[in-house]
Design a protein around this motif. Structure first.
Motif, short mmCIF file in Angstrom:
data_model
loop_
_atom_site.label_atom_id
_atom_site.label_comp_id
_atom_site.label_asym_id
_atom_site.label_seq_id
_atom_site.Cartn_x
_atom_site.Cartn_y
_atom_site.Cartn_z
N SER A 188 0.81 -1.31 -0.07
CA SER A 188 0.00 -0.23 0.03
C SER A 188 1.08 1.06 -0.01
O SER A 188 1.93 1.24 0.62
CB SER A 188 -0.72 -0.06 0.89
N VAL A 189 0.39 2.01 -0.65
CA VAL A 189 1.15 3.14 -0.40
C VAL A 189 0.01 4.42 0.57
O VAL A 189 -1.52 4.28 0.70
CB VAL A 189 1.52 4.31 -1.55
N THR A 190 1.07 5.48 0.74
CA THR A 190 -0.34 6.53 1.79
C THR A 190 0.06 8.05 0.85
O THR A 190 1.45 8.71 1.13
CB THR A 190 0.09 6.39 3.39
N PHE A 191 -0.67 8.44 0.78
CA PHE A 191 -0.45 10.25 -0.34
C PHE A 191 -1.63 11.03 1.54
O PHE A 191 -1.95 11.18 1.80
CB PHE A 191 -1.36 10.45 -1.07
N SER A 192 -0.50 11.88 1.42
CA SER A 192 -0.85 13.19 2.40
C SER A 192 -1.02 14.56 1.95
O SER A 192 0.22 14.64 0.64
CB SER A 192 0.33 12.93 4.12
N VAL A 193 -1.71 15.21 2.59
CA VAL A 193 -1.83 16.26 1.85
C VAL A 193 -1.51 17.41 3.67
O VAL A 193 -2.31 17.20 4.63
CB VAL A 193 -2.91 16.59 1.06
N ALA A 194 -0.39 17.42 3.92
CA ALA A 194 -0.30 18.61 5.02
C ALA A 194 -0.11 20.17 5.43
O ALA A 194 0.29 20.90 3.94
CB ALA A 194 1.17 17.79 5.98
N ASP A 195 -0.50 20.64 6.27
CA ASP A 195 -1.08 21.88 5.33
C ASP A 195 -0.55 23.04 6.93
O ASP A 195 -0.58 22.82 7.81
CB ASP A 195 -2.07 22.64 5.61
N THR A 196 -0.35 24.32 7.14
CA THR A 196 0.00 24.80 8.36
C THR A 196 -0.91 25.66 8.77
O THR A 196 -1.08 27.12 8.94
CB THR A 196 1.10 26.02 7.77
N GLY A 197 -2.40 25.50 8.66
CA GLY A 197 -3.62 26.37 8.38
C GLY A 197 -3.86 26.52 9.36
O GLY A 197 -3.68 26.25 10.45
N ILE A 198 -5.42 26.41 9.58
CA ILE A 198 -6.41 26.31 11.55
C ILE A 198 -6.59 25.93 11.99
O ILE A 198 -6.86 25.87 12.69
CB ILE A 198 -7.64 27.67 10.87
#
Length: 289
Positions: free
Chosen positions: A207-217
């Motif tokens: 399996s693979v994991t895609f991450s979308v990380a932000d520095t938001g609220i």
């Protein structure tokens, strides 16, 4: 006075008769229970049929409404483009501002309609999965190109990490791209400054994991449980200024499940969020070429 030998058969006969009565009573109870179970099954079947019909009607309504909305939306967007291109003459500064406002709202409306139509297709089971082999670098390159025109906030950077050590995937790249686009769009909306970082890593062997990380609220803990439900929206001052159907994350979850995977989120208020989608390297049951 009867002897013990004479009383013994009489006692056995009485015990046998009592056992027969108990067996008959038990049989009657079982028959009554069976009738109750059958009635319950019939009621559940009827409720399931009503639910299926309601779901089908909802999906048909969403699909019909979405199709009907597309024509006026496209007309509005075409007219605003003509005005901004000065086809009918120059615009004042205030007119240009108002036309841009109309164009932005029409674009948001178009996204809502697309989400509604896609959700209706998923729930109706009319979404086709078309798997093929592709490289991570190609997927990230396409996403980078899609978002380059909409990066209007100079205080936010969109970063795609190089996918090291990740093999080719055999899945539907369009559905995967749609999931990641939803994650990235949300991250950009709710990140006034800082960065949105997209990455991928191996998760075990298959399996693979895609991450979308932000520095938001960030998101409060009480909202995390229902975040991927239909029409779920986080209440915050920034959320009130940004409209949406609350369908993007719900649709992403359903698409991930169609790809044999799952979605997740980790977040803290003021500390940003990390949305992830985990899918198999090769779609189960699909024949690779």
């Amino acid at each position: 006075m009867a002897s013990d030998q004479e009383q013994e058969p009489q006692g056995l006969a009485a015990e046998l008769a009592a056992s027969r009565r108990e067996a008959q009573d038990l049989r009657s109870e079982l028959e009554e229970t069976n009738r109750g179970v059958l009635a319950l099954y019939a009621e559940l079947d009827a409720q399931a049929e009503h639910l299926r019909q309601a779901t089908e009607l909802k999906s048909r309504f969403l699909a019909y409404m979405s199709h009907e909305f597309r024509t006026p939306i496209n007309s509005i967007r075409s007219l605003t483009r003509l005005l901004l291109d000065r086809v009918d003459g120059p615009l004042t500064e205030e007119q240009e501002k108002q036309v841009n406002f109309i164009q932005d709202n029409a674009a948001e409306f178009a996204e809502m309609v697309d989400d509604l139509l896609d959700l209706a297709k998923v729930e109706a089971g009319r979404v086709e999965i078309s798997p093929a082999w592709f490289e991570m670098v190609d997927l990230f390159s396409a996403l980078r190109g899609m978002f380059k025109p909409v990066l209007t906030n100079p205080a936010v950077n969109l970063v795609f990490e190089e996918p090291h050590g990740v093999p080719k995937l055999y899945t539907d790249d369009r559905k995967l791209s749609q999931i990641l686009r939803n994650f990235i769009s949300n991250a950009l909306k709710f990140t006034p400054r800082g960065e949105v970082r997209v990455s991928v890593r191996m998760e075990g062997e298959g399996s693979v994991t895609f991450s979308v990380a932000d520095t938001g609220i960030g998101i409060a803990p009480e909202h995390l449980r229902t975040l991927f439900e239909d029409f779920a929206q986080v209440r915050s001052p920034l959320q009130q200024r940004l409209r949406g159907t609350g369908l993007g994350l719900s649709l992403s979850k359903k698409l991930a499940e169609l790809l044999g995977g799952s979605v997740d989120v980790q977040s803290e208020p003021g500390q940003g969020s990390v949305f992830t989608v985990t899918i198999p390297v090769q779609l189960e049951g699909a024949k690779s070429e």
